[in-house]
Design a protein around this motif. Structure first.
Motif, PDB file in Angstrom:
ATOM      1  N   GLY A  37     -34.267  19.324 -13.121  1.00 48.85           N
ATOM      2  CA  GLY A  37     -35.565  18.700 -13.341  1.00 48.85           C
ATOM      3  C   GLY A  37     -36.252  19.143 -14.615  1.00 48.85           C
ATOM      4  O   GLY A  37     -37.470  19.165 -14.706  1.00 48.85           O
ATOM      5  N   LEU A  38     -35.467  19.500 -15.611  1.00 44.72           N
ATOM      6  CA  LEU A  38     -36.052  20.047 -16.830  1.00 44.72           C
ATOM      7  C   LEU A  38     -36.709  18.994 -17.710  1.00 44.72           C
ATOM      8  O   LEU A  38     -37.579  19.304 -18.496  1.00 44.72           O
ATOM      9  CB  LEU A  38     -34.986  20.798 -17.624  1.00 44.72           C
ATOM     10  N   ILE A  39     -36.285  17.751 -17.580  1.00 45.05           N
ATOM     11  CA  ILE A  39     -36.904  16.687 -18.364  1.00 45.05           C
ATOM     12  C   ILE A  39     -37.780  15.878 -17.412  1.00 45.05           C
ATOM     13  O   ILE A  39     -37.276  15.242 -16.484  1.00 45.05           O
ATOM     14  CB  ILE A  39     -35.844  15.787 -19.031  1.00 45.05           C
ATOM     15  N   LEU A  45     -33.138   8.672 -13.219  1.00 44.07           N
ATOM     16  CA  LEU A  45     -32.022   8.517 -14.150  1.00 44.07           C
ATOM     17  C   LEU A  45     -30.872   9.454 -13.792  1.00 44.07           C
ATOM     18  O   LEU A  45     -29.710   9.042 -13.753  1.00 44.07           O
ATOM     19  CB  LEU A  45     -32.498   8.784 -15.584  1.00 44.07           C
ATOM     20  N   PHE A  46     -31.196  10.709 -13.498  1.00 42.99           N
ATOM     21  CA  PHE A  46     -30.157  11.671 -13.147  1.00 42.99           C
ATOM     22  C   PHE A  46     -29.471  11.297 -11.841  1.00 42.99           C
ATOM     23  O   PHE A  46     -28.270  11.527 -11.672  1.00 42.99           O
ATOM     24  CB  PHE A  46     -30.717  13.086 -13.056  1.00 42.99           C
ATOM     25  N   ASN A  47     -30.220  10.716 -10.905  1.00 43.12           N
ATOM     26  CA  ASN A  47     -29.626  10.339  -9.625  1.00 43.12           C
ATOM     27  C   ASN A  47     -28.591   9.231  -9.760  1.00 43.12           C
ATOM     28  O   ASN A  47     -27.766   9.058  -8.875  1.00 43.12           O
ATOM     29  CB  ASN A  47     -30.703   9.944  -8.624  1.00 43.12           C
ATOM     30  N   LEU A  48     -28.626   8.478 -10.847  1.00 41.15           N
ATOM     31  CA  LEU A  48     -27.616   7.430 -11.056  1.00 41.15           C
ATOM     32  C   LEU A  48     -26.208   8.017 -11.085  1.00 41.15           C
ATOM     33  O   LEU A  48     -25.258   7.382 -10.641  1.00 41.15           O
ATOM     34  CB  LEU A  48     -27.896   6.671 -12.358  1.00 41.15           C
ATOM     35  N   TYR A 126     -31.839  25.089 -22.413  1.00 45.22           N
ATOM     36  CA  TYR A 126     -31.645  24.931 -20.970  1.00 45.22           C
ATOM     37  C   TYR A 126     -32.148  26.165 -20.224  1.00 45.22           C
ATOM     38  O   TYR A 126     -32.903  26.064 -19.261  1.00 45.22           O
ATOM     39  CB  TYR A 126     -30.158  24.686 -20.683  1.00 45.22           C
ATOM     40  N   VAL A 127     -31.731  27.343 -20.685  1.00 45.16           N
ATOM     41  CA  VAL A 127     -32.153  28.586 -20.037  1.00 45.16           C
ATOM     42  C   VAL A 127     -33.658  28.805 -20.207  1.00 45.16           C
ATOM     43  O   VAL A 127     -34.357  29.186 -19.257  1.00 45.16           O
ATOM     44  CB  VAL A 127     -31.344  29.790 -20.574  1.00 45.16           C
TER      45      VAL A 127
END
Length: 175
Positions: A37-39, A45-48, A126-127
């Protein structure tokens, strides 16, 4: 790494190139399949691609390991579940296969300095975003809220280890 005096290009050893190929693919896949959930506003969109990936991991786990109790769901949240270990094993295996294919097809490459630079940039962001997000969740008490009366009335034997830990952390003012 040896440096070519005539061109100024570094020459990576064969083992350095193979290790880079594996870790580049590993970290790229890890970030891709664990967006955390960083963006903001991109969950749909990610669930696609995450939903089919999760079904694939569970299917592979059931058909390759043949467990007594089949894996049926992605539990989410803790990162310490059978699903998470299966997903990590999948990413490692795909990274190994990719590193082998990349090593066979990419024999003329001397180094991956530019790709290495950008991989480090992605990993650092990311980190950093993950640490900031998790830090905010702790400070604002989103992750470890004070336990409700209903949770306090629940028998301890009915709680998962994670649920019990979260209640303790939510109750403790120091945490």
């Amino acid at each position: 790494m040896e440096k070519d005096i005539a061109t100024g290009n570094e020459h990576w050893t064969v083992m350095q190139r193979i290790a880079f190929r594996f870790f580049a693919m590993f970290f790229a896949l890890y970030v891709f399949f664990n967006p955390n959930g960083l963006i903001p506003f991109t969950y749909g969109l990610f669930n696609l691609y995450l939903k089919p990936f999760r079904r694939l991991v569970l299917w592979l786990g059931n058909h390759l390991l043949h467990p007594a109790n089949p894996f049926t769901t992605y539990t989410g949240g803790s990162g310490d579940t059978t699903y998470d270990y299966l997903a990590l094993a999948f990413i490692v295996i795909v990274s190994i296969v990719t590193a082998i294919v990349w090593s066979v097809t990419g024999k003329g490459t001397r180094n991956y300095n530019k790709l290495f630079y950008w991989l480090l940039v992605i990993i650092r962001y990311y980190v950093a975003f993950a640490m900031i997000r998790y830090g905010i969740m702790k400070v604002v008490k989103i992750q470890f809220p004070y336990p409700s009366i209903g949770r306090l009335m629940e028998p301890v034997g009915n709680m998962s280890p994670m649920s019990l830990a979260w209640m303790y952390m939510g109750y403790s003012k120091a945490f």
